[in-house]
Design an enzyme around this catalytic site. Structure first.
Site, PDB file in Angstrom:
ATOM      1  N   CYS A  98       0.842  -1.203   0.000  1.00  0.00           N
ATOM      2  CA  CYS A  98       0.000   0.000   0.000  1.00  0.00           C
ATOM      3  C   CYS A  98       0.878   1.253   0.000  1.00  0.00           C
ATOM      4  O   CYS A  98       1.493   1.586   1.010  1.00  0.00           O
ATOM      5  CB  CYS A  98      -0.909  -0.007   1.225  1.00  0.00           C
ATOM      6  SG  CYS A  98      -1.943   1.471   1.369  1.00  0.00           S
ATOM      7  N   CYS A 101      -0.354   4.110   2.305  1.00  0.00           N
ATOM      8  CA  CYS A 101      -0.171   3.788   3.732  1.00  0.00           C
ATOM      9  C   CYS A 101       1.272   4.002   4.174  1.00  0.00           C
ATOM     10  O   CYS A 101       1.534   4.634   5.196  1.00  0.00           O
ATOM     11  CB  CYS A 101      -0.547   2.336   4.001  1.00  0.00           C
ATOM     12  SG  CYS A 101      -2.158   1.822   3.408  1.00  0.00           S
ATOM     13  N   ASP A 102       2.202   3.460   3.395  1.00  0.00           N
ATOM     14  CA  ASP A 102       3.591   3.389   3.846  1.00  0.00           C
ATOM     15  C   ASP A 102       4.571   4.262   3.063  1.00  0.00           C
ATOM     16  O   ASP A 102       5.712   4.433   3.495  1.00  0.00           O
ATOM     17  CB  ASP A 102       4.067   1.930   3.781  1.00  0.00           C
ATOM     18  CG  ASP A 102       3.232   1.025   4.679  1.00  0.00           C
ATOM     19  OD1 ASP A 102       2.841   1.477   5.762  1.00  0.00           O
ATOM     20  OD2 ASP A 102       2.962  -0.125   4.279  1.00  0.00           O
TER      21      ASP A 102
END
Length: 214
Positions: free
Chosen positions: A69, A72-73
């Site tokens: 993701c 997300c990261d």
């Protein structure tokens, strides 16, 4: 907030595992760990799991540089060297997103051209912050406490090499979670097919989210 809003409109939330869905006349019966639930209609929104490469180091460095993701990261690897794996819409889109965080993006794809839609692929190819390497696969992810290196291999010739890397973002498809309704119509990728009203091949069972085709 969404949970509270739904409750205000009368929705009841139950936390239990659904083991089976069966039709009983005009009703559906959901067999759960806390007893049966009878209903007129069912919405399946079980999602899809990220498909893994299945290579050494992938599981070991999950959340330590290996991610599925970008939103997300990605921010954890600003101005770092990032490897993106895949050749579809998701891989190209995520590579473009990550290119806003660093100019050290390497996108590898095992074939000699992208599977992505032409417009998405073209945008990726023209992005000066993304280096594209076709006919290339990841053989191993290495490091001590986090990702530090990857082993790459060419699919069109015998060439294998190790390269320093700070993160590996993997986008090689997903696995729709259809175990509860495996008898329903699916597309070639295993996602559940619906009509324009989101109804599946079984009248009364509706599909939403990543488990649905398209």
């Amino acid at each position: 907030n969404m949970h509270k809003q739904a409750e205000n409109f009368g929705a009841e939330f139950k936390y239990s595992k659904c083991q089976k869905i069966r039709r009983d006349g005009k009703y559906f019966v959901l067999e759960t760990g806390d007893g049966d639930i009878t209903c007129y209609a069912v919405i399946i929104a079980t999602g899809a799991l990220h498909r893994h490469l299945g290579i050494p180091g992938e599981e070991e460095f999950a959340a330590k540089g290996v991610s599925y993701c970008a939103t997300c990261d990605g921010p954890f690897f600003k101005n770092k060297k990032i490897l993106v794996v895949g050749g579809g819409d998701a891989a190209c889109d995520e590579a473009n997103y990550l290119s806003n965080l660093t100019d050290q993006i390497i996108l590898v794809h095992r074939r000699d051209k992208f599977r992505a839609q032409p417009a998405i692929a073209e945008r990726t190819i023209k992005n000066p912050r993304i280096e594209i390497r076709y006919n290339t696969v990841v053989k191993e992810i290495k490091g001590e406490s986090k990702v530090q290196q990857v082993v790459l291999s060419r699919t069109d010739k015998e060439e294998e090499y190790t390269e320093d890397m700070d993160a590996v973002f993997i986008f090689v498809g997903s696995i729709p979670q259809t175990q509860l309704v495996s008898e329903l119509e699916m597309d070639e990728g295993g996602s559940l097919v619906t009509d324009q009203n989101m109804e599946s091949s079984e009248k009364g069972i509706f599909i939403a989210g990543d488990v649905r085709s398209t």
